[in-house]
Design a protein around this motif. Structure first.
Motif, PDB file in Angstrom:
ATOM      1  N   MET A   9      19.326  27.874  23.178  1.00 55.12           N
ATOM      2  CA  MET A   9      19.375  28.177  24.620  1.00 55.12           C
ATOM      3  C   MET A   9      19.695  29.663  24.844  1.00 55.12           C
ATOM      4  SD  MET A   9      18.639  25.787  26.654  1.00 55.12           S
ATOM      5  CE  MET A   9      19.247  24.785  27.936  1.00 55.12           C
ATOM      6  N   VAL A  10      19.094  30.174  25.903  1.00 58.73           N
ATOM      7  CA  VAL A  10      19.293  31.586  26.232  1.00 58.73           C
ATOM      8  C   VAL A  10      19.992  31.642  27.589  1.00 58.73           C
ATOM      9  CG1 VAL A  10      18.022  33.678  26.886  1.00 58.73           C
ATOM     10  CG2 VAL A  10      17.255  32.303  24.944  1.00 58.73           C
ATOM     11  N   SER A  11      20.950  32.538  27.724  1.00 54.17           N
ATOM     12  CA  SER A  11      21.670  32.668  28.992  1.00 54.17           C
ATOM     13  C   SER A  11      21.362  34.039  29.582  1.00 54.17           C
ATOM     14  CB  SER A  11      23.166  32.502  28.717  1.00 54.17           C
ATOM     15  OG  SER A  11      23.861  32.605  29.919  1.00 54.17           O
ATOM     16  N   PHE A  12      20.980  34.068  30.841  1.00 57.41           N
ATOM     17  CA  PHE A  12      20.673  35.343  31.504  1.00 57.41           C
ATOM     18  C   PHE A  12      20.918  35.191  32.992  1.00 57.41           C
ATOM     19  CE2 PHE A  12      16.435  34.545  33.413  1.00 57.41           C
ATOM     20  CZ  PHE A  12      16.207  33.285  32.905  1.00 57.41           C
ATOM     21  N   LYS A  13      20.700  36.273  33.738  1.00 51.76           N
ATOM     22  CA  LYS A  13      21.033  36.230  35.173  1.00 51.76           C
ATOM     23  C   LYS A  13      19.801  36.481  36.029  1.00 51.76           C
ATOM     24  CE  LYS A  13      25.894  37.083  35.329  1.00 51.76           C
ATOM     25  NZ  LYS A  13      26.951  38.025  35.442  1.00 51.76           N
ATOM     26  N   ILE A  14      19.685  35.706  37.096  1.00 51.81           N
ATOM     27  CA  ILE A  14      18.651  35.971  38.098  1.00 51.81           C
ATOM     28  C   ILE A  14      19.375  36.157  39.428  1.00 51.81           C
ATOM     29  CG2 ILE A  14      16.598  35.098  39.284  1.00 51.81           C
ATOM     30  CD1 ILE A  14      15.980  33.366  36.882  1.00 51.81           C
ATOM     31  N   GLY A  17      21.935  37.613  40.085  1.00 54.51           N
ATOM     32  CA  GLY A  17      23.383  37.439  39.905  1.00 54.51           C
ATOM     33  C   GLY A  17      23.789  36.033  39.485  1.00 54.51           C
ATOM     34  N   LYS A  18      22.851  35.106  39.484  1.00 51.60           N
ATOM     35  CA  LYS A  18      23.204  33.732  39.131  1.00 51.60           C
ATOM     36  C   LYS A  18      22.895  33.502  37.645  1.00 51.60           C
ATOM     37  CE  LYS A  18      22.002  29.033  40.341  1.00 51.60           C
ATOM     38  NZ  LYS A  18      21.075  28.165  40.981  1.00 51.60           N
ATOM     39  N   THR A  19      23.823  32.893  36.925  1.00 54.75           N
ATOM     40  CA  THR A  19      23.603  32.648  35.499  1.00 54.75           C
ATOM     41  C   THR A  19      22.646  31.466  35.331  1.00 54.75           C
ATOM     42  OG1 THR A  19      25.783  33.473  35.018  1.00 54.75           O
ATOM     43  CG2 THR A  19      24.738  32.150  33.290  1.00 54.75           C
ATOM     44  N   VAL A  20      21.646  31.694  34.486  1.00 57.39           N
ATOM     45  CA  VAL A  20      20.625  30.670  34.252  1.00 57.39           C
ATOM     46  C   VAL A  20      20.531  30.436  32.749  1.00 57.39           C
ATOM     47  CG1 VAL A  20      18.124  30.229  34.375  1.00 57.39           C
ATOM     48  CG2 VAL A  20      19.301  31.264  36.327  1.00 57.39           C
ATOM     49  N   GLU A  21      20.400  29.165  32.372  1.00 59.52           N
ATOM     50  CA  GLU A  21      20.209  28.842  30.951  1.00 59.52           C
ATOM     51  C   GLU A  21      18.788  28.325  30.777  1.00 59.52           C
ATOM     52  OE1 GLU A  21      23.375  26.953  28.886  1.00 59.52           O
ATOM     53  OE2 GLU A  21      24.106  29.002  29.145  1.00 59.52           O
ATOM     54  N   ALA A  62      13.329  30.166  36.219  1.00 60.52           N
ATOM     55  CA  ALA A  62      13.872  30.300  37.578  1.00 60.52           C
ATOM     56  C   ALA A  62      13.578  29.037  38.387  1.00 60.52           C
ATOM     57  CB  ALA A  62      13.249  31.517  38.261  1.00 60.52           C
ATOM     58  N   LEU A  63      12.337  28.580  38.334  1.00 63.97           N
ATOM     59  CA  LEU A  63      11.956  27.385  39.108  1.00 63.97           C
ATOM     60  C   LEU A  63      12.785  26.187  38.656  1.00 63.97           C
ATOM     61  CD1 LEU A  63       8.060  27.847  39.166  1.00 63.97           C
ATOM     62  CD2 LEU A  63       9.652  28.331  41.030  1.00 63.97           C
ATOM     63  N   ASN A  64      12.967  26.065  37.350  1.00 64.43           N
ATOM     64  CA  ASN A  64      13.789  24.961  36.819  1.00 64.43           C
ATOM     65  C   ASN A  64      15.217  25.032  37.321  1.00 64.43           C
ATOM     66  OD1 ASN A  64      11.720  23.925  35.412  1.00 64.43           O
ATOM     67  ND2 ASN A  64      12.461  24.470  33.371  1.00 64.43           N
ATOM     68  N   ALA A  65      15.683  26.273  37.511  1.00 59.02           N
ATOM     69  CA  ALA A  65      17.073  26.454  37.934  1.00 59.02           C
ATOM     70  C   ALA A  65      17.212  26.405  39.457  1.00 59.02           C
ATOM     71  CB  ALA A  65      17.585  27.784  37.395  1.00 59.02           C
ATOM     72  N   GLY A  66      16.127  26.104  40.151  1.00 60.05           N
ATOM     73  CA  GLY A  66      16.186  25.990  41.613  1.00 60.05           C
ATOM     74  C   GLY A  66      16.083  27.327  42.321  1.00 60.05           C
ATOM     75  N   PHE A  95      12.313  24.577  47.846  1.00 59.32           N
ATOM     76  CA  PHE A  95      13.550  25.260  47.460  1.00 59.32           C
ATOM     77  C   PHE A  95      14.444  25.490  48.664  1.00 59.32           C
ATOM     78  CE2 PHE A  95      10.565  25.901  44.170  1.00 59.32           C
ATOM     79  CZ  PHE A  95      11.309  25.888  43.001  1.00 59.32           C
ATOM     80  N   SER A  96      13.827  25.762  49.828  1.00 59.16           N
ATOM     81  CA  SER A  96      14.661  25.973  51.006  1.00 59.16           C
ATOM     82  C   SER A  96      15.329  24.666  51.396  1.00 59.16           C
ATOM     83  CB  SER A  96      13.857  26.560  52.163  1.00 59.16           C
ATOM     84  OG  SER A  96      12.884  25.643  52.579  1.00 59.16           O
TER      85      SER A  96
END
Ligand code: FES
Length: 704
Positions: A1-6, A8-12, A23-27, A698-699
C-alpha cells in the motif's frame, strides 16, 4: 500500500494504481472524460489534470502512478483555466443544442460542463459534417457528437478484442469510423454494444434508450432473460454450451425451472421473440440449445446437491400434478415442508402427459423429469381426485390448487350437442391414454391455437382421412406457433383462417359445418369480439366429427366453497396467489387460463414462495447450482459473425411422422450446436462494464 495526500487528505492506494482511480476510490472527485476504469488510459481529454508538489506544470492524473508521500492538488487557478480551455475546445466541435440529444439528462459530457462551467460561445464552433448513421442494427452512430475521447475505440479493441472501430482522418477532421467505412454488420461487429455503454456523449448510442421504456437497465439490455417468465439466465447457459459444459448449462436452467428437458421440447420460447440477434439476422435458437444441454446433463451440479432446508413440521397438499403443481411441490419440499401431491389421473405431468401429444412431448421425458420431484421427497399420490379441497385443511397447513384447465369449452351454437361433437381436452386425453376417442374419418377442428393443431395432428395419426382446421383469426394473427401450422399443413391438414362457425349441421349426428368468411375481426374495449362477415360467403364442409378447440376451463365449481372468477378460474389475490379461503392458494392454468408450460412453472414458483411465507418461511426459493462464472469480456473477432444463419432442428418428414406418435423433432445436431451457441451476442457482458463516476455522486456523499 502507498500513502499520499490529495488536497491535504491522506489517501491509501495499491501500488501501481493511478492517482485518478485512487482519488475516486477515496471519495475525491477529479473531473475526467476519456478515462474509464475498464479501459486502458489514453490521456486525450486532459480533464483530469492535477498539480504535484515539487513538480512544474500540470499532469493528467489518469496516468500518474501513486507514489509514497506525494502531494497532489486537484484545484488551482491554473488547473481550472486549462480544464476549461480543454473542455471548450472539445465543445467547439460538438452540437450546441443538448436538449435535442436523446442522451439529454443522461450524458457524462453534460454533467462535466455543469461541473467545470465551460462556455463554448468563446470558441468558433464548427460541425464535423459526419452523416448520422442509422442503418446499423441496435446502434446509432451520430459522430457529430463525438469528442474523440476514444473510449469506444478502446472498448472495441482492448476490452472486446474485436477492433473494428478506428480513428479515421477525413479532410481536416478526425472521426471514429469502422475500419473500412462499412456498416458494422459488414465489418463483423459482434454487437456487444460496449461502445454505446462507454460513450460519454450521444455519439454511439442504443437505438432503444432506457428512458423510452419502463424497464431497468439489465432488463432492457438482456431482453431474452426479461421475457422468460422465470428469468432464466439465458446468455449464461449458452456460454456454457459453447464451452461444451452441458452439466453446467443444465444447472443454470435448473436454477429456475425443474423441467429443462420438457421445456427443450415444448417451451413457447418467448425469449426468442425478444432476442437482440434478430436485429442482426435471426434470433438464437434458444429452446434448441436448452434441449441440447438438458439431454446431455448428468446431474453433476444439482442431483442431491441443491438447497434442502431442514424439516419445518408444516404440511402442504398440492392438488394437481401438472407443471405448476409439480414445480410448487418441488420448491416447497426444498423449503423443508412435508408435501403431498394428489393427481387425479394415473400419472403426473398434467397437460405435458395428457394434453400435448406424445409426438411433441415424449412421455418418457416427462416421466424422467417428474421423478426428480419424488426424489426430492415429495409424496405423490396418483389416481386421487380431490372433490372437497377445504377438507384438506384439517390435515394440512396449506393447500395449493394447481388443477389446470381440464374442461373443454363447447360453443353454444346450433348443432353443438350432436353426437360426433367432441371437446379438445377430452379428445387429447383419450388419445394419450389409448382410450376410445370417438372420431370418424372426416374431422373439422374449430380453433386456431396450438391445442387445435394438437387435435388436428392427433386425428391424423389416429387414422382420419380428411382433416380441416378453421378459426376466426386471419393467418397472420393465429395464436398457434408457425412451426405447428406449417407442420400440420405438410401432414395434409387443411387450414382455413378467418372463418365464422355458423352452425354444425346434422339431425342424428354431425354431417358438417357451415362457415362464412371473416372480413375483419377485433375486440372492443369490453373484450367483446367484433366480427364483420363477408356477404354471400356462406359455404359448407362435410364431416362426421367436429372438435371444439376454443379454450379450456378449470374443472371446479363454487360448491367447493372457493370463490371463482371469470372463465371458472379460481379467484386469487394477485401477489399472494391466496384464494378466498385462508390456507388455500392457487396457481397455473386454474388461475389465468391456458397459457404455457413455462408460465405454469413460473406460477408454481410464485406459489411456492408465497406458501412458504404463509408457513413462516422467508419465501426465498432461489438457489445457485451451476459454477459461478466470470465470463471473458474479450470475445474477439469472428469472421462472418453477422451473416451466420440460425441452425434449425432436425424434423422427420411428413411421410415419416404422420401415421404414428413417435417423436417428430430431434433437436439441433452435434455439428451445429457450437456454432448456434456462438451466434449469441452475449448481451449480458455489457452489464459487467462499470458505470461512470459523476461529480453528482461525490457531492451527494459529501452531503450525507
Ligand atoms: Fe485523464 Fe482524460 S486525460 S481523463
Amino acid at each position: 500500500m502507498v500513502s499520499f495526500k490529495i488536497d491535504g487528505k491522506t489517501v491509501e492506494a495499491e501500488g501501481g494504481m493511478n492517482v485518478l482511480a485512487a482519488a475516486l476510490n477515496a471519495g475525491i472527485y477529479i473531473p475526467h472524460l476519456c478515462y474509464h476504469p475498464d479501459l486502458p488510459e489514453n490521456e486525450s481529454c486532459r480533464m483530469c489534470i492535477v498539480e504535484v508538489e515539487g513538480q512544474e506544470g500540470v499532469v493528467p492524473s489518469c496516468t500518474l502512478p501513486v507514489k509514497e508521500g506525494m502531494e497532489i492538488h486537484t484545484n488551482s487557478e491554473q488547473i481550472s483555466r486549462l480544464r476549461t480551455l480543454a473542455l471548450e475546445l472539445m465543445l467547439a466541435g460538438h452540437p450546441e443544442d443538448c436538449s435535442t440529444c436523446p442522451k439529454y439528462g443522461n450524458c457524462e459530457m453534460q454533467t462535466l460542463i455543469q461541473y467545470i462551467g465551460a462556455n463554448s460561445a468563446r470558441m468558433r464552433t464548427r460541425t464535423k459534417g459526419a452523416k448520422k448513421e442509422e442503418s446499423n442494427p441496435l446502434l446509432i452512430h451520430d459522430m457529430n457528437r463525438c469528442v474523440l475521447c476514444g473510449r469506444c475505440v478502446r472498448a472495441c479493441s482492448d476490452l472486446r478484442g474485436v477492433g473494428i472501430l478506428k480513428y479515421q482522418k477525413k479532410d481536416l477532421e478526425v472521426l471514429v469510423e469502422t475500419l473500412h467505412g462499412k456498416l458494422l454488420k459488414d465489418e463483423d461487429c459482434r454487437f456487444c454494444t460496449a461502445c454505446a455503454e462507454v460513450c460519454p456523449t450521444g455519439s454511439i448510442r442504443d437505438k432503444l434508450q432506457l428512458l423510452e421504456t419502463n424497464l431497468k437497465k439489465d432488463e432492457l439490455l438482456v431482453p431474452c432473460r426479461t421475457a422468460c417468465p422465470v428469468h432464466t439466465e439465458i446468455p449464461r447457459y449458452i456460454r456454457f454450451v459453447k464451452e461444451e459444459n452441458y452439466d453446467a448449462a443444465a444447472a443454470v436452467i435448473r436454477e429456475k425451472a425443474p423441467f429443462p428437458k420438457c421445456l427443450g421440447y415444448v417451451c413457447t420460447h418467448v425469449c426468442e421473440e425478444e432476442c437482440r440477434r434478430q436485429a442482426v439476422n435471426e434470433a438464437i435458437s434458444i429452446r434448441n440449445i436448452k434441449r441440447y444441454a438438458a439431454e446431455r446433463d448428468t446431474g453433476l451440479y444439482w442431483r442431491g446437491k441443491g438447497k434442502q432446508l431442514p424439516d419445518t413440521g408444516k404440511r402442504v397438499c398440492v392438488v394437481g400434478g401438472g407443471p405448476a403443481g409439480m414445480t410448487a411441490a418441488y420448491y416447497l419440499r426444498k423449503q423443508g415442508h412435508t408435501v403431498v401431491l394428489k393427481e387425479a389421473l394415473p400419472t403426473v405431468g398434467g397437460m405435458m402427459s395428457y394434453g400435448i401429444p406424445a409426438y411433441r412431448m415424449p412421455r418418457t421425458v416427462v416421466a424422467e423429469e417428474a421423478a426428480v420431484i419424488r426424489d426430492q421427497g415429495v409424496i405423490v399420490e396418483t389416481d386421487t381426485r380431490v372433490e372437497r379441497p377445504l377438507d384438506l385443511l384439517k390435515e394440512y397447513d396449506a393447500v395449493l390448487m394447481a388443477i389446470g384447465a381440464h374442461s373443454g369449452v363447447r360453443l353454444s351454437m346450433e348443432g353443438s350437442g350432436l353426437p360426433g361433437v367432441l371437446l379438445n381436452i377430452d379428445f387429447l386425453r383419450n388419445a394419450s391414454m389409448n382410450r376410445e376417442n370417438g372420431i370418424g374419418k372426416r374431422v373439422i377442428v374449430l380453433g386456431g391455437g396450438n391445442v387445435a393443431f394438437d387435435c388436428a395432428r392427433t386425428a391424423k395419426r389416429l387414422g382420419a382421412d380428411e382433416i380441416h382446421l378453421a378459426c376466426l383469426e386471419a393467418r397472420d394473427v393465429m395464436t398457434a406457433d408457425d412451426e405447428e401450422i406449417e407442420q400440420a399443413q405438410e401432414e395434409g391438414i387443411f387450414v382455413h383462417p378467418a372463418q365464422t362457425f355458423e352452425r354444425i349441421t346434422g339431425t342424428d349426428s354431425v354431417t358438417g359445418v357451415d362457415f362464412m368468411n371473416v372480413k375483419s375481426f377485433s375486440f372492443n374495449e369490453n373484450k367483446q369480439a367484433i366480427i364483420e362477415k363477408e356477404e354471400g360467403s356462406e359455404h359448407h364442409i362435410d364431416c362426421d366429427t367436429v372438435i371444439f378447440a376454443v379454450g379450456q376451463r378449470p374443472q371446479i365449481t363454487e360448491e367447493t366453497g372457493i370463490i371463482l372468477g371469470s372463465g371458472n378460474r379460481i379467484a386469487v389475490k394477485e401477489k399472494s396467489l391466496a384464494a378466498s379461503v385462508d390456507g388455500i392458494f392457487a396457481a397455473g392454468d386454474a388461475v389465468y387460463g391456458t397459457k404455457s408450460v413455462i408460465m405454469a412453472i413460473a406460477s408454481g414458483r410464485d406459489a411456492a414462495g408465497e406458501i412458504d411465507k404463509y408457513l413462516g418461511g422467508d419465501g426465498d426459493i432461489s438457489e445457485i447450482l451451476a459454477p459461478v462464472q466470470s465470463p471473458d469480456p474479450c470475445i474477439g473477432k469472428a469472421e462472418g459473425f453477422c451473416s451466420r444463419e440460425r441452425k434449425s432442428s432436425i424434423v422427420l418428414s411428413a411421410e415419416e411422422r404422420q401415421n404414428n406418435f413417435d417423436k417428430v423433432d430431434y433437436g439441433i445436431c452435434d455439428k451445429d450446436i457450437c456454432s448456434e451457441a456462438d451466434r449469441c451476442l452475449q448481451c449480458d457482458l455489457r452489464l459487467q462494464i462499470k458505470p461512470p463516476r459523476l461529480w453528482t455522486e461525490f457531492s451527494k456523499q459529501k452531503e450525507a
